[in-house]
Design an enzyme around this catalytic site. Structure first.
Site, PDB file in Angstrom:
ATOM      1  CB  CYS A   1      -3.883   5.089  -5.600  1.00  0.00           C
ATOM      2  SG  CYS A   1      -3.828   3.305  -5.327  1.00  0.00           S
TER       3      CYS A   1
ATOM      4  CB  CYS B   1      -0.913  -0.010   1.215  1.00  0.00           C
ATOM      5  SG  CYS B   1      -2.075   1.370   1.271  1.00  0.00           S
TER       6      CYS B   1
END
Length: 337
Positions: A253, A90
């Site tokens: 992201c 992530c």
């Protein structure tokens, strides 16, 4: 009977939440973070659900645990948790975790301004800049990213055919560019993205198989990256990333930016060393770059992958203590559909 008490530092990375859990770590078995991730999913997923879902979290909630390093050269390890699962990697979570941990004194780098971190997807390197007691920026040198499937057409009932790519940047992403049945994110509302994303994800998952060539536990399409025209003049591209059941990433992201750069590189639209400013759905930005390339072996033979970097920032805004009590009927969280 109380199941657990967890102290947390809450932050956001370019608008998307990161909850760094600083106590209550389960003892995970395994020699690598990939193995520890599997143990967590098998035995301790109630922690993820309790901390990430309502009423203690929400649809966009992401979090992490810091663990000791798995490798001799690493400073620490990170386990990622969020509403969509326990991710291999992530990017926004790493930026937020590093920021919160450094500012709280939970990370002490072996080398000034640099960290080596073990994550389930492999090993990453981080560079960071501090001013006083604040971390101003974090730059991630991510795991290798590559274009896994090109020009896959799926027929979506009520929308029509869509031609998409699937790219890996630490997670597998369906990338949808503007075309006849998708005008671009600037023409769609958040409700449109939330409505169509699960349907498109399921269709693409049925059409192609995604299994990482070096770790078969990293598999399946988990995210959708819808593209469009940027709001900011200095942005190279814009995106809205869908994950979980009802979440749109408020940050640009990190793994999605890596996947997007890998896709553009494979199509000859991005070069090694080229700056790539990626804009989120709310207008915040990450600065990406194709640092280098390498060949990786896949079921399709040798594929050229990129070694991407992503730079961004995070802000800490709170600390809390969360108790998960199994006398609570909603101890392990819920989501409203």
């Amino acid at each position: 009977m109380i199941k657990g008490t967890f102290f947390c530092i809450d932050a956001h990375t370019c608008g998307n939440p990161v909850r760094l859990v600083t106590s209550g770590h389960p003892n995970l078995l395994g020699n690598t973070m990939s193995e520890k991730r599997q143990h967590f999913l098998q035995e301790y997923d109630w922690i993820r659900r309790g901390l990430m879902f309502e009423p203690r979290g929400h649809d966009m909630m992401s979090g992490s645990f810091l663990y000791p390093p798995c490798s001799d050269n690493a400073d620490a390890s990170i386990l990622f948790i969020e509403t969509s699962g326990c991710l291999p990697m992530c990017g926004h979570g790493t930026i937020g975790t590093v920021t919160a941990a450094l500012e709280a004194g939970l990370l002490r780098p072996k080398q000034a301004g640099k960290l080596v971190l073990d994550v389930p997807a492999g090993q990453i390197t981080v560079q960071f800049e501090q001013q006083g007691d604040k971390v101003k920026s974090v730059k991630i040198f991510n795991v290798s990213a590559y274009l896994a499937h090109r020009d896959i057409t799926v027929d979506i009932d009520g929308l029509g055919p869509l031609t998409v790519d699937v790219s890996y940047g630490g997670n597998y992403y369906v990338i949808v560019e503007p075309q006849a049945n998708f005008p671009g994110i600037e023409h769609w509302s958040a409700d449109d993205i939330l409505r169509w994303s699960p349907i498109v994800r399921e269709a693409v998952s049925n059409a192609v198989e995604c299994v990482h060539p070096q770790d078969p536990t990293v598999k399946g399409v988990s995210h959708l990256l819808w593209t469009g025209t940027p709001k900011n003049a200095d942005s190279s591209a814009a995106n809205a990333v869908f994950y979980g059941d009802k979440a749109i990433d408020r940050s640009p992201c990190g793994t999605g930016t890596s996947a997007r750069m890998a896709q553009l590189f494979a199509k000859g639209e991005l070069q090694v060393g080229e700056r790539f400013v990626h804009e989120s759905y709310i207008g915040s930005q990450f600065v990406g770059c194709v640092e280098s390339t390498e060949e990786i072996q896949t079921d399709k033979g040798l594929v050229t992958a990129i070694k991407p970097s992503i730079e961004g920032w995070a802000h800490v805004f709170g600390k809390n203590c969360i108790t998960i009590d199994d006398d609570d009927p909603y101890a392990f969280g819920f989501t409203v559909k």
